[in-house]
Design an enzyme around this catalytic site. Sequence first.
Site, PDB file in Angstrom:
ATOM      1  N   ASP A 182      42.487 -65.313-121.157  1.00  0.00           N
ATOM      2  CA  ASP A 182      41.416 -64.356-121.419  1.00  0.00           C
ATOM      3  C   ASP A 182      40.066 -64.880-120.964  1.00  0.00           C
ATOM      4  O   ASP A 182      39.241 -64.123-120.442  1.00  0.00           O
ATOM      5  CB  ASP A 182      41.359 -64.026-122.916  1.00  0.00           C
ATOM      6  CG  ASP A 182      42.505 -63.139-123.369  1.00  0.00           C
ATOM      7  OD1 ASP A 182      42.987 -62.331-122.555  1.00  0.00           O
ATOM      8  OD2 ASP A 182      42.922 -63.262-124.532  1.00  0.00           O
ATOM      9  N   ASP A 204      46.312 -57.626-132.495  1.00  0.00           N
ATOM     10  CA  ASP A 204      46.842 -58.882-131.962  1.00  0.00           C
ATOM     11  C   ASP A 204      45.950 -60.046-132.353  1.00  0.00           C
ATOM     12  O   ASP A 204      46.437 -61.088-132.843  1.00  0.00           O
ATOM     13  CB  ASP A 204      46.958 -58.789-130.434  1.00  0.00           C
ATOM     14  CG  ASP A 204      47.665 -59.991-129.833  1.00  0.00           C
ATOM     15  OD1 ASP A 204      48.886 -60.098-129.996  1.00  0.00           O
ATOM     16  OD2 ASP A 204      46.990 -60.819-129.196  1.00  0.00           O
ATOM     17  N   HIS A 258      47.536 -58.200-122.118  1.00  0.00           N
ATOM     18  CA  HIS A 258      46.760 -58.213-123.374  1.00  0.00           C
ATOM     19  C   HIS A 258      45.465 -57.478-123.073  1.00  0.00           C
ATOM     20  O   HIS A 258      44.856 -57.664-122.017  1.00  0.00           O
ATOM     21  CB  HIS A 258      46.493 -59.651-123.806  1.00  0.00           C
ATOM     22  CG  HIS A 258      45.634 -59.791-125.036  1.00  0.00           C
ATOM     23  ND1 HIS A 258      45.743 -58.936-126.119  1.00  0.00           N
ATOM     24  CD2 HIS A 258      44.653 -60.680-125.357  1.00  0.00           C
ATOM     25  CE1 HIS A 258      44.872 -59.310-127.051  1.00  0.00           C
ATOM     26  NE2 HIS A 258      44.194 -60.353-126.608  1.00  0.00           N
TER      27      HIS A 258
END
Length: 340
Positions: free
Chosen positions: A84, A192, A109
Amino acid sequence: MALKIYYDKDADLGRLQGKTVAVLGYGSQGHAHAQNLKHSGVEVVVGLRKDSPSWAKAEAAGLRALTPAEATREADVIMMTLPDESMGDIYREQVAPHLQPGNYLAVAHGFNIHFGVIKPPESVNVFMVAPKGPGHTVRANYEQGRGVPALVAIHQDPTGDTREIALAYAAGLGAGRAAILETTFREETETDLFGEQTVLCGGLTALMTAGYETLVEAGYAPEMAYFETIHEVKLIVDLIYEGGVANMRYSVSNTAEYGDLTRGPRVIDADTRARMREILEEIQTGRFAKEFILENRSGGVQFDALRKRGERHPMEEVGARLRKLMPWLKENRLVDRAKN
């Protein structure tokens, strides 16, 4: 509102025939995506830095490795399985300049899309396929003829067929053998992060560490403390995974069940729940995302220090010593750092 659930019968893997899928990254998720899709008959390339140690791993698995820019230029579907914290920069520098109208940009994601770090052009389709398990588990289940459930979500759909492409991609991972659940980028991202921080990773490891330290400080042998507060967690979780909390309580002794029901709420009490709500608010407002991004842009000094402190905790040494007494744990291991 009930989630829509899809299976292999609802997905047409043929939607990916004639298309090239670029999987950017070859870590836990990336290696599983690339290998599962390849073995499902999809044309796959892997996007990596030229000096990435994963380049040789990808080629050893029979995959063609290219730079992210080269992979993007060649692909119709670009799946980013990158960390990320680095995904935004790689997108802006190596992916965005090479996207074509009608391409499909995908993520495993929703973090960067949901928090606006990545803003794809309106002419590009954007979807998410997020397996609900670590990549090593996704790969292992596929090889065993099973599948790990996955979430799908659509962010942009200029060509009108993004859902069909997403379902085909999820089926190629093996998720259609279990379940493909439709959600939104917001829901996937926020739940999440919350699950990781308060239960699965943060909450669980903090609870195990506190339990271990409490027993050792009270004079009990570190090995006993490790077995009782860390090692046996897997045995309990396996029972819950198989049939829920009631299944676990059925399996354990009456003493354990009574202690669970009467003492557990004293550990996880109203104050704990209040802190959970605070953490959820930090996620929802983007405060956590901003903190995480700034930490990594500043060199990740605090992050690295916290990681090293955890690695040096005495319980890690005790655990390593105890695992040597159980050599069978190395058999069929999910994580083999030489390969994945």
